[in-house]
Design a protein around this motif. Structure first.
Motif, PDB file in Angstrom:
ATOM      1  N   ASP A  66      51.589 -41.646  36.091  1.00 27.87           N
ATOM      2  CA  ASP A  66      52.286 -42.545  35.167  1.00 27.87           C
ATOM      3  C   ASP A  66      51.629 -42.540  33.788  1.00 27.87           C
ATOM      4  O   ASP A  66      52.300 -42.510  32.766  1.00 27.87           O
ATOM      5  CB  ASP A  66      52.321 -43.969  35.715  1.00 27.87           C
ATOM      6  CG  ASP A  66      53.179 -44.102  36.959  1.00 27.87           C
ATOM      7  OD1 ASP A  66      53.997 -43.198  37.226  1.00 27.87           O
ATOM      8  OD2 ASP A  66      53.020 -45.113  37.671  1.00 27.87           O
ATOM      9  N   ARG A  67      50.299 -42.563  33.775  1.00 29.09           N
ATOM     10  CA  ARG A  67      49.558 -42.587  32.508  1.00 29.09           C
ATOM     11  C   ARG A  67      49.777 -41.288  31.723  1.00 29.09           C
ATOM     12  O   ARG A  67      50.002 -41.308  30.527  1.00 29.09           O
ATOM     13  CB  ARG A  67      48.075 -42.812  32.773  1.00 29.09           C
ATOM     14  CG  ARG A  67      47.277 -43.110  31.549  1.00 29.09           C
ATOM     15  CD  ARG A  67      45.841 -43.440  31.901  1.00 29.09           C
ATOM     16  NE  ARG A  67      45.715 -44.611  32.750  1.00 29.09           N
ATOM     17  CZ  ARG A  67      45.483 -45.829  32.297  1.00 29.09           C
ATOM     18  NH1 ARG A  67      45.360 -46.049  31.009  1.00 29.09           N
ATOM     19  NH2 ARG A  67      45.363 -46.835  33.127  1.00 29.09           N
ATOM     20  N   THR A  70      53.485 -41.278  30.393  1.00 24.85           N
ATOM     21  CA  THR A  70      53.938 -42.318  29.466  1.00 24.85           C
ATOM     22  C   THR A  70      52.985 -42.617  28.318  1.00 24.85           C
ATOM     23  O   THR A  70      53.431 -43.080  27.278  1.00 24.85           O
ATOM     24  CB  THR A  70      54.218 -43.635  30.211  1.00 24.85           C
ATOM     25  OG1 THR A  70      53.010 -44.082  30.835  1.00 24.85           O
ATOM     26  CG2 THR A  70      55.302 -43.454  31.254  1.00 24.85           C
ATOM     27  N   CYS A  71      51.709 -42.393  28.495  1.00 22.86           N
ATOM     28  CA  CYS A  71      50.782 -42.763  27.421  1.00 22.86           C
ATOM     29  C   CYS A  71      49.569 -41.828  27.370  1.00 22.86           C
ATOM     30  O   CYS A  71      48.433 -42.267  27.547  1.00 22.86           O
ATOM     31  CB  CYS A  71      50.361 -44.221  27.524  1.00 22.86           C
ATOM     32  SG  CYS A  71      49.748 -44.713  29.140  1.00 22.86           S
ATOM     33  N   SER A  72      49.838 -40.560  27.137  1.00 19.31           N
ATOM     34  CA  SER A  72      48.743 -39.590  27.058  1.00 19.31           C
ATOM     35  C   SER A  72      47.830 -39.863  25.865  1.00 19.31           C
ATOM     36  O   SER A  72      46.690 -39.406  25.838  1.00 19.31           O
ATOM     37  CB  SER A  72      49.278 -38.159  27.011  1.00 19.31           C
ATOM     38  OG  SER A  72      50.098 -37.981  25.883  1.00 19.31           O
ATOM     39  N   ASP A  73      48.312 -40.654  24.894  1.00 21.15           N
ATOM     40  CA  ASP A  73      47.458 -41.000  23.749  1.00 21.15           C
ATOM     41  C   ASP A  73      46.232 -41.792  24.199  1.00 21.15           C
ATOM     42  O   ASP A  73      45.144 -41.623  23.643  1.00 21.15           O
ATOM     43  CB  ASP A  73      48.235 -41.761  22.682  1.00 21.15           C
ATOM     44  CG  ASP A  73      48.908 -43.018  23.211  1.00 21.15           C
ATOM     45  OD1 ASP A  73      49.363 -43.011  24.375  1.00 21.15           O
ATOM     46  OD2 ASP A  73      48.973 -44.003  22.461  1.00 21.15           O
ATOM     47  N   THR A  74      46.364 -42.639  25.219  1.00 18.66           N
ATOM     48  CA  THR A  74      45.195 -43.376  25.711  1.00 18.66           C
ATOM     49  C   THR A  74      44.209 -42.443  26.414  1.00 18.66           C
ATOM     50  O   THR A  74      43.001 -42.648  26.341  1.00 18.66           O
ATOM     51  CB  THR A  74      45.585 -44.520  26.673  1.00 18.66           C
ATOM     52  OG1 THR A  74      46.268 -43.980  27.789  1.00 18.66           O
ATOM     53  CG2 THR A  74      46.437 -45.547  25.985  1.00 18.66           C
TER      54      THR A  74
END
Length: 84
Positions: A66-67, A70-74
């Motif tokens: 999921d990470r 959806t939010c590979s920037d983090t």
């Protein structure tokens, strides 16, 4: 180790008091495995509410997937800020 998108994900599960398990996901760039002697890894720890080791490992992989999606920037920020 699992390949999810452009990242490799390793998972670990640690037994904690109270007969529970905590899940840990180590995420690294797939490209870094080709060129670096030491591969930086971002570490994400999940809660300790899993009744079995298998459940904890499955949760770590799902959370990492999921990470990544959806939010590979983090992930990139964690890799740059210093990690394992």
């Amino acid at each position: 180790m699992y390949l999810i998108g452009e990242y490799f994900v390793e998972c670990a599960a640690n037994h904690v008091p109270g007969d529970k398990w905590e899940a840990i996901a180590y995420i690294s760039r797939a490209d870094d495995w080709r060129k670096l002697a030491r591969v930086p890894k971002a570490v994400f720890t999940l809660s300790v509410d899993y009744p079995t080791k298998r459940d904890a490992e499955h949760a770590a992989i799902q959370s990492a997937r999921d990470r990544v999606l959806t939010c590979s920037d983090t992930i990139e920020r964690a890799l740059k800020d210093g990690c394992v």
